[in-house]
Scaffold this active site. Structure first.
Site, mmCIF file in Angstrom:
data_model
loop_
_atom_site.group_PDB
_atom_site.id
_atom_site.type_symbol
_atom_site.label_atom_id
_atom_site.label_comp_id
_atom_site.label_asym_id
_atom_site.label_seq_id
_atom_site.Cartn_x
_atom_site.Cartn_y
_atom_site.Cartn_z
ATOM 1 N N GLY A 1 1.055 -1.197 0.140
ATOM 2 C CA GLY A 1 0.241 0.153 0.016
ATOM 3 C C GLY A 1 0.955 1.347 -0.590
ATOM 4 O O GLY A 1 0.512 2.791 -0.165
ATOM 5 N N PRO B 1 5.142 -4.966 -0.298
ATOM 6 C CA PRO B 1 4.617 -3.423 -1.259
ATOM 7 C C PRO B 1 4.734 -3.660 -2.748
ATOM 8 O O PRO B 1 5.433 -4.676 -2.933
ATOM 9 C CB PRO B 1 5.994 -2.604 -0.758
ATOM 10 C CG PRO B 1 7.198 -4.470 -0.267
ATOM 11 C CD PRO B 1 6.431 -4.842 0.496
ATOM 12 N N GLY B 2 4.543 -3.447 -3.455
ATOM 13 C CA GLY B 2 4.346 -3.521 -4.784
ATOM 14 C C GLY B 2 4.372 -2.103 -5.490
ATOM 15 O O GLY B 2 5.586 -2.446 -5.951
ATOM 16 N N ARG B 3 3.869 -1.392 -5.506
ATOM 17 C CA ARG B 3 3.725 0.074 -6.216
ATOM 18 C C ARG B 3 4.891 0.930 -5.821
ATOM 19 O O ARG B 3 6.016 1.471 -6.990
ATOM 20 C CB ARG B 3 2.564 0.616 -5.892
ATOM 21 C CG ARG B 3 2.606 2.155 -7.150
ATOM 22 C CD ARG B 3 1.758 2.802 -6.544
ATOM 23 N NE ARG B 3 0.060 2.700 -5.852
ATOM 24 C CZ ARG B 3 -1.023 2.349 -6.802
ATOM 25 N NH1 ARG B 3 -0.359 2.941 -7.929
ATOM 26 N NH2 ARG B 3 -1.825 1.939 -6.657
ATOM 27 N N ARG C 1 -5.408 2.862 -15.697
ATOM 28 C CA ARG C 1 -5.742 3.684 -13.970
ATOM 29 C C ARG C 1 -6.467 5.218 -14.284
ATOM 30 O O ARG C 1 -6.617 5.396 -13.618
ATOM 31 C CB ARG C 1 -3.700 3.865 -13.173
ATOM 32 C CG ARG C 1 -3.020 3.187 -12.796
ATOM 33 C CD ARG C 1 -1.743 2.844 -12.306
ATOM 34 N NE ARG C 1 -2.629 3.446 -10.404
ATOM 35 C CZ ARG C 1 -2.345 4.999 -10.662
ATOM 36 N NH1 ARG C 1 -1.278 5.702 -11.206
ATOM 37 N NH2 ARG C 1 -2.399 5.473 -9.306
ATOM 38 N N CYS D 1 -12.272 3.299 -28.434
ATOM 39 C CA CYS D 1 -13.875 3.832 -28.803
ATOM 40 C C CYS D 1 -14.207 4.002 -27.312
ATOM 41 O O CYS D 1 -16.086 3.640 -27.584
ATOM 42 C CB CYS D 1 -14.476 2.861 -29.540
ATOM 43 S SG CYS D 1 -15.096 1.039 -29.141
ATOM 44 N N GLU D 2 -14.047 4.635 -26.398
ATOM 45 C CA GLU D 2 -14.610 5.358 -25.540
ATOM 46 C C GLU D 2 -13.935 5.656 -24.841
ATOM 47 O O GLU D 2 -13.340 6.942 -25.019
ATOM 48 C CB GLU D 2 -14.023 3.871 -24.197
ATOM 49 C CG GLU D 2 -14.107 2.785 -24.331
ATOM 50 C CD GLU D 2 -15.391 2.109 -23.837
ATOM 51 O OE1 GLU D 2 -16.217 2.278 -24.152
ATOM 52 O OE2 GLU D 2 -15.534 0.859 -24.280
ATOM 53 N N TYR E 1 0.704 -1.448 -11.871
ATOM 54 C CA TYR E 1 -0.970 -1.767 -12.975
ATOM 55 C C TYR E 1 -0.781 -0.869 -13.863
ATOM 56 O O TYR E 1 -2.048 -0.064 -14.371
ATOM 57 C CB TYR E 1 -1.788 -0.333 -11.392
ATOM 58 C CG TYR E 1 -1.228 -1.685 -10.454
ATOM 59 C CD1 TYR E 1 -1.798 -2.831 -9.619
ATOM 60 C CD2 TYR E 1 -0.849 -0.169 -9.373
ATOM 61 C CE1 TYR E 1 -1.902 -3.432 -8.334
ATOM 62 C CE2 TYR E 1 -0.311 -1.144 -8.253
ATOM 63 C CZ TYR E 1 -1.070 -2.987 -7.959
ATOM 64 O OH TYR E 1 -1.054 -3.271 -6.768
HETATM 65 C C1 PLP Z 1 -3.246 -7.989 -0.734
HETATM 66 C C2 PLP Z 1 -2.262 -7.480 -1.108
HETATM 67 N N1 PLP Z 1 -0.675 -6.837 -0.844
HETATM 68 C C3 PLP Z 1 -0.138 -6.216 -1.216
HETATM 69 C C4 PLP Z 1 -0.733 -5.399 -2.591
HETATM 70 C C5 PLP Z 1 0.038 -4.122 -3.514
HETATM 71 O O1 PLP Z 1 -0.033 -3.349 -2.845
HETATM 72 P P1 PLP Z 1 0.803 -1.870 -3.292
HETATM 73 O O2 PLP Z 1 1.188 -2.707 -5.072
HETATM 74 O O3 PLP Z 1 0.416 -0.310 -2.908
HETATM 75 O O4 PLP Z 1 1.837 -1.944 -2.802
HETATM 76 C C6 PLP Z 1 -1.997 -5.477 -2.936
HETATM 77 C C7 PLP Z 1 -2.375 -4.636 -3.811
HETATM 78 O O5 PLP Z 1 -3.542 -5.524 -4.342
HETATM 79 C C8 PLP Z 1 -2.942 -6.619 -1.953
HETATM 80 O O6 PLP Z 1 -4.666 -6.730 -2.703
#
Ligand code: PLP
Length: 314
Positions: free
Chosen positions: A140, A175-177, A214, A244-245, A272
Site C-alpha cells: 500500500g 509492497p508492490g507499487r 489507471r 472507442c470510449e 498496474y
Molecule cells: C493483498 C495485497 N497485498 C499487497 C498489494 C500490493 O499493493 P501496493 O502495490 O499498493 O503496495 C495488493 C494490491 O492489490 C494486495 O491486494
C-alpha cells in the site's frame, strides 16, 4: 503468501498442495474450504486471517480495501472467534494475521493504525493461548506521481517497525507499487491532432486504456513529457487514446506544440500498467523494453493478431 478475495476451488487445492507460508483467508467459509482441502490431503494448511480494521487509508475509494464497506477481509471484531474455532479444525494451523488497507497510501498514519490493530489482536490471541508466528502488514505504500512529497521506505519503516517489533512476532510485508511504480514509462506516438469546437485541442495517441488503465479507472494522474521536446509555444492538449470510449483519455496537459509522429512518455507506469493491460478492441499488447544502464533490449515482444487468434477454436 497467497491473498485474494475470491479464491477458487482449484486455487485453494493448489495453495494447500504447495504448503505455502500462509494462505490469507478472507472469510469463515473460506477457512472451512481450506480445512477440507487440507484434511483430504492429510496435511495442516498454514493460514492467516485477513482482517478488515475499518480504517480510512485516505486513498481513492476504488483502491481502498480496509473500510467496513469494502469486500475485503473479516471484520476485526469477528477475527478472534475465527482463530478460536481453528482449534477445532484439524486441517488448519493459524500462523499469522494479515491486513492490507489499500493502495497508493501517502500518509504513514493509517498504516500505523492498521499495524496497531493487528498487533492488539495478536496479543489478545496469545493471552488466550493462540501463539502466532508472523504479522503481515500488506502493501500500500504510495509513490509521488506529480512531484509532491510521498513517504520514503525509511519513513515507513520508522513508523510501523516499532509497533510490530513490540509484538515479538516476525513481520511480513507486500509492497508492490513502491518497488516498481517509478521503474517504467509508457512511450506513445501522437497519431492525430485536431481542434474540436470551442478551440479544444486533442492529441490522439497510439496508446490508451488498453496499455494504461489507471487514469480511466480511477482518475489517476501520470506526468506526460515529450521524448524530444522542441522549442515551440506551449499549448493545452486533451491527451487521449485511440479506443472507442470517451473515458479513454489521459487528461489535459500543457505541452510544447506537438506534431503527428512525436513520441510522448507517460511516466511512472511500472505498477498496474502492463498488469492491467487488455486486448480490448483487439489491440495487441505492446512490446516491453528493458533499459539497463546504457543498453536497451526487448524483454517481451509486441503481441500479434495471430497470438490473439491462436487461443480461439472453431
Ligand atoms: C493483498 C495485497 N497485498 C499487497 C498489494 C500490493 O499493493 P501496493 O502495490 O499498493 O503496495 C495488493 C494490491 O492489490 C494486495 O491486494
Amino acid at each position: 503468501m497467497f491473498s485474494g478475495v475470491g479464491k477458487s476451488h482449484d486455487e485453494i487445492e493448489r495453495a494447500v498442495q504447495l504448503g505455502l507460508k500462509a494462505i490469507n483467508a478472507e472469510s469463515a467459509g473460506e477457512l472451512e474450504r481450506i480445512d477440507r482441502a487440507a484434511q483430504a490431503r492429510g496435511v495442516r494448511a498454514r493460514v492467516a486471517v485477513r482482517v478488515n480494521p475499518d480504517i480510512d487509508a485516505g486513498t481513492h475509494p476504488h483502491i481502498s480495501t480496509g473500510l467496513h464497506i469494502n469486500k475485503f477481509g473479516v471484520p476485526l471484531e469477528q477475527a478472534g472467534a475465527l482463530y478460536r474455532k481453528m482449534a477445532t479444525q484439524p486441517g488448519l494451523e493459524p500462523v499469522g494475521i494479515h491486513v492490507h488497507l489499500g493502495s497508493q497510501i501517502i500518509s504513514t498514519e493509517p498504516l500505523q493504525r492498521g499495524a496497531s490493530a493487528v498487533v492488539r489482536l495478536a496479543r489478545e490471541l496469545r493471552d488466550g493461548g493462540i501463539q502466532l508466528d508472523h504479522i503481515d502488514i500488506g502493501g500500500g505504500l504510495g509513490i509521488s506521481y506529480d512531484g509532491s512529497r510521498a513517504p520514503t521506505a525509511a519513513e515507513y519503516a520508522a513508523a510501523v517497525l516499532p509497533i510490530v517489533a513490540a509484538s515479538g512476532l516476525s513481520i511480513a510485508l507486500e509492497p508492490g507499487r513502491y518497488i516498481v511504480g517509478a521503474a517504467a514509462a509508457l512511450v506513445a506516438r501522437v497519431v492525430d491532432l485536431k481542434e474540436a469546437a470551442g478551440g479544444h485541442h486533442f492529441a490522439v495517441l497510439d496508446a490508451g486504456m488498453t496499455e494504461l488503465m489507471r487514469p480511466m479507472l480511477y482518475g489517476a494522474f501520470h506526468r506526460i513529457v515529450a521524448v524530444a521536446p522542441r522549442a515551440a509555444r506551449d499549448m493545452c492538449y486533451d491527451v487521449v487514446g485511440p479506443v472507442c470510449e470517451s473515458t479513454d483519455a489521459f487528461g489535459e496537459r500543457r505541452l510544447n506544440q506537438l506534431e503527428v509522429g512525436d513520441l510522448l512518455a507517460i511516466l511512472d507506469t511500472g505498477a498496474y500498467g502492463s498488469a492491467m493491460s487488455s486486448n480490448y478492441n483487439r489491440r495487441p499488447l505492446p512490446a516491453e523494453v528493458m533499459v539497463d544502464g546504457g543498453k536497451a533490449r526487448v524483454i517481451r515482444r509486441r503481441q500479434t493478431i495471430e497470438d490473439q487468434l491462436a487461443m480461439e477454436t472453431e
